[in-house]
Design a protein around this motif. Structure first.
Motif, PDB file in Angstrom:
ATOM      1  N   ALA A  66      -7.549  38.168 -24.320  1.00 47.16           N
ATOM      2  CA  ALA A  66      -7.290  39.187 -23.281  1.00 47.16           C
ATOM      3  C   ALA A  66      -7.057  38.539 -21.911  1.00 47.16           C
ATOM      4  O   ALA A  66      -6.484  39.164 -21.014  1.00 47.16           O
ATOM      5  CB  ALA A  66      -8.464  40.158 -23.202  1.00 47.16           C
ATOM      6  N   ALA A  67      -7.475  37.299 -21.744  1.00 46.67           N
ATOM      7  CA  ALA A  67      -7.354  36.640 -20.429  1.00 46.67           C
ATOM      8  C   ALA A  67      -5.929  36.165 -20.190  1.00 46.67           C
ATOM      9  O   ALA A  67      -5.128  36.024 -21.123  1.00 46.67           O
ATOM     10  CB  ALA A  67      -8.308  35.443 -20.388  1.00 46.67           C
ATOM     11  N   GLU A  68      -5.615  35.961 -18.921  1.00 47.10           N
ATOM     12  CA  GLU A  68      -4.284  35.432 -18.537  1.00 47.10           C
ATOM     13  C   GLU A  68      -4.456  34.084 -17.837  1.00 47.10           C
ATOM     14  O   GLU A  68      -5.410  33.893 -17.081  1.00 47.10           O
ATOM     15  CB  GLU A  68      -3.597  36.408 -17.570  1.00 47.10           C
ATOM     16  N   PRO A  69      -3.502  33.166 -18.019  1.00 48.20           N
ATOM     17  CA  PRO A  69      -3.575  31.894 -17.302  1.00 48.20           C
ATOM     18  C   PRO A  69      -3.577  32.141 -15.789  1.00 48.20           C
ATOM     19  O   PRO A  69      -3.019  33.136 -15.322  1.00 48.20           O
ATOM     20  CB  PRO A  69      -2.287  31.176 -17.727  1.00 48.20           C
ATOM     21  N   ASN A  70      -4.214  31.238 -15.041  1.00 50.97           N
ATOM     22  CA  ASN A  70      -4.182  31.393 -13.575  1.00 50.97           C
ATOM     23  C   ASN A  70      -3.334  30.280 -12.965  1.00 50.97           C
ATOM     24  O   ASN A  70      -2.765  29.447 -13.682  1.00 50.97           O
ATOM     25  CB  ASN A  70      -5.618  31.425 -13.014  1.00 50.97           C
ATOM     26  N   ALA A  71      -3.268  30.235 -11.643  1.00 49.31           N
ATOM     27  CA  ALA A  71      -2.366  29.289 -10.949  1.00 49.31           C
ATOM     28  C   ALA A  71      -2.716  27.832 -11.241  1.00 49.31           C
ATOM     29  O   ALA A  71      -1.843  26.964 -11.174  1.00 49.31           O
ATOM     30  CB  ALA A  71      -2.420  29.551  -9.444  1.00 49.31           C
ATOM     31  N   ALA A  72      -3.957  27.569 -11.613  1.00 47.17           N
ATOM     32  CA  ALA A  72      -4.313  26.172 -11.937  1.00 47.17           C
ATOM     33  C   ALA A  72      -3.666  25.760 -13.254  1.00 47.17           C
ATOM     34  O   ALA A  72      -3.076  24.669 -13.366  1.00 47.17           O
ATOM     35  CB  ALA A  72      -5.827  26.037 -12.022  1.00 47.17           C
ATOM     36  N   HIS A  73      -3.715  26.639 -14.248  1.00 42.96           N
ATOM     37  CA  HIS A  73      -3.063  26.351 -15.544  1.00 42.96           C
ATOM     38  C   HIS A  73      -1.553  26.167 -15.327  1.00 42.96           C
ATOM     39  O   HIS A  73      -0.937  25.249 -15.869  1.00 42.96           O
ATOM     40  CB  HIS A  73      -3.267  27.506 -16.539  1.00 42.96           C
ATOM     41  N   VAL A  74      -0.979  27.056 -14.507  1.00 40.53           N
ATOM     42  CA  VAL A  74       0.478  27.007 -14.265  1.00 40.53           C
ATOM     43  C   VAL A  74       0.847  25.716 -13.545  1.00 40.53           C
ATOM     44  O   VAL A  74       1.823  25.039 -13.902  1.00 40.53           O
ATOM     45  CB  VAL A  74       0.939  28.246 -13.452  1.00 40.53           C
ATOM     46  N   ALA A  75       0.046  25.317 -12.572  1.00 41.20           N
ATOM     47  CA  ALA A  75       0.340  24.086 -11.818  1.00 41.20           C
ATOM     48  C   ALA A  75       0.327  22.868 -12.742  1.00 41.20           C
ATOM     49  O   ALA A  75       1.179  21.970 -12.627  1.00 41.20           O
ATOM     50  CB  ALA A  75      -0.689  23.910 -10.696  1.00 41.20           C
ATOM     51  N   LEU A  76      -0.591  22.849 -13.691  1.00 41.45           N
ATOM     52  CA  LEU A  76      -0.640  21.710 -14.632  1.00 41.45           C
ATOM     53  C   LEU A  76       0.585  21.707 -15.543  1.00 41.45           C
ATOM     54  O   LEU A  76       1.183  20.664 -15.817  1.00 41.45           O
ATOM     55  CB  LEU A  76      -1.929  21.759 -15.450  1.00 41.45           C
ATOM     56  N   ALA A  77       0.999  22.901 -15.976  1.00 39.35           N
ATOM     57  CA  ALA A  77       2.188  22.977 -16.847  1.00 39.35           C
ATOM     58  C   ALA A  77       3.431  22.520 -16.088  1.00 39.35           C
ATOM     59  O   ALA A  77       4.263  21.755 -16.609  1.00 39.35           O
ATOM     60  CB  ALA A  77       2.359  24.408 -17.358  1.00 39.35           C
ATOM     61  N   GLN A  78       3.547  22.932 -14.842  1.00 34.80           N
ATOM     62  CA  GLN A  78       4.713  22.538 -14.035  1.00 34.80           C
ATOM     63  C   GLN A  78       4.703  21.039 -13.743  1.00 34.80           C
ATOM     64  O   GLN A  78       5.747  20.377 -13.804  1.00 34.80           O
ATOM     65  CB  GLN A  78       4.733  23.345 -12.728  1.00 34.80           C
ATOM     66  N   THR A  79       3.528  20.508 -13.499  1.00 35.33           N
ATOM     67  CA  THR A  79       3.426  19.067 -13.220  1.00 35.33           C
ATOM     68  C   THR A  79       3.773  18.258 -14.455  1.00 35.33           C
ATOM     69  O   THR A  79       4.450  17.230 -14.382  1.00 35.33           O
ATOM     70  CB  THR A  79       2.017  18.721 -12.722  1.00 35.33           C
ATOM     71  N   GLU A  80       3.354  18.773 -15.618  1.00 33.78           N
ATOM     72  CA  GLU A  80       3.701  18.089 -16.876  1.00 33.78           C
ATOM     73  C   GLU A  80       5.220  17.984 -17.000  1.00 33.78           C
ATOM     74  O   GLU A  80       5.765  16.915 -17.294  1.00 33.78           O
ATOM     75  CB  GLU A  80       3.131  18.874 -18.064  1.00 33.78           C
TER      76      GLU A  80
END
Ligand code: APR
Ligand code: ZN
Length: 237
Positions: A66-80
């Motif tokens: 039920a949870a959604e990723p937050n900006a920290a998860h997104v920042a790591l994906a973008q950096t990858e």
């Protein structure tokens, strides 16, 4: 040394998913303050009372779904993605068993404590996706044996997963970053000192100083959803 890190080793803990609404373990009111890990997160607990253990993990699994990723998860994906485009690499090692890194877009996630969305058969060791509540009556899709299914997570007293790959990646890193982890559980808690011994710069991004804050060269304190994107931007990533 290039003008930006080519290989970043990132270790995440429950704090990176806290702003997505998932509980941490050792903060005030954390999971282990409300539930006894010895009764819910050990092989002995599962052998003694599998239904209670399965219910506990079903509850956690439903919360994670039920949870959604937050900006920290997104920042790591973008950096990858950015590092890969430059021929570099972000090695993401997580202690978390949710799939928020994957749902934020991270392509390579190493779950050293397993994954809530996978079940394992104690009879044949086959791992299968776990989407609906798991009961003891469930049959293993691989061997057909029922009553032996468990969450594919690492319990206390069990060996974490992918340790060889983690050690190899650590040796190649230009930078070690820990995000949202208390530094209370080994071997993960020891990686910062291994990085230091290899001469790798280290930084912790956390709400507050962790148990091994003294081992880090640098720190950025604050909620991960703000502190981590800011730190990665500082690195030019
Ligand atoms: N942003 C950044 N850090 C946060 C946030 C946030 N919004 N909220 C909490 N934190 C920090 C806390 O200050 C704490 O240092 O995250 C850390 C969470 O620590 P723990 O609850 O101990 O979780 P973790 O370090 O991941 O635990 C490691 O212990 O029980 C086992 O298997 C379990 O993988 C887990 C392991
Ligand atoms: Zn089986």
């Amino acid at each position: 040394m290039t003008d930006h890190p080519r290989t970043i080793f990132v270790l995440t803990g429950a704090g990176v998913s806290a702003e997505s609404g998932l509980g941490t373990f050792r903060d005030r009111g954390g999971i282990w303050a409300r539930f006894d890990p010895m009764r819910l997160a050990t092989p002995e607990a599962y052998a003694a009372d599998p239904d209670t253990v399965l219910d506990f993990y079903d509850h956690r699994r439903r919360g994670a779904v039920a949870a959604e990723p937050n900006a920290a998860h997104v920042a790591l994906a973008q950096t990858e993605a950015r590092l890969a485009a430059r021929g570099g690499r972000l090695f993401l090692c997580t202690q978390n068993v949710d799939d928020l890194h994957e749902r934020a877009g991270s392509q390579a996630v190493t779950h050293m404590h397993g994954e809530l969305l996978k079940a394992r058969c104690c009879a044949c060791d086959a791992v299968t996706p776990w989407r609906a509540d798991l009961s003891r009556a469930d049959r293993c899709p691989a061997c057909g044996v029922s009553g032996r299914m468990r969450p594919d997570v690492v319990w206390f007293g069990e060996m974490p997963m992918h340790l060889d790959a983690i050690e190899a990646a650590l040796a190649w890193a230009d930078l070690f970053v820990a995000v949202g982890t208390s530094g209370a559980v080994y071997p993960a808690a020891g990686y910062v000192r291994q990085a230091r011994a290899l001469g790798i710069p280290t930084c912790e991004v956390n709400l507050e100083p962790s148990d091994n804050a003294d081992a880090f060269d640098e720190a950025r304190y604050g909620p991960a959803s703000a502190a981590l994107p800011r730190y990665l931007a500082e690195l030019g990533l």
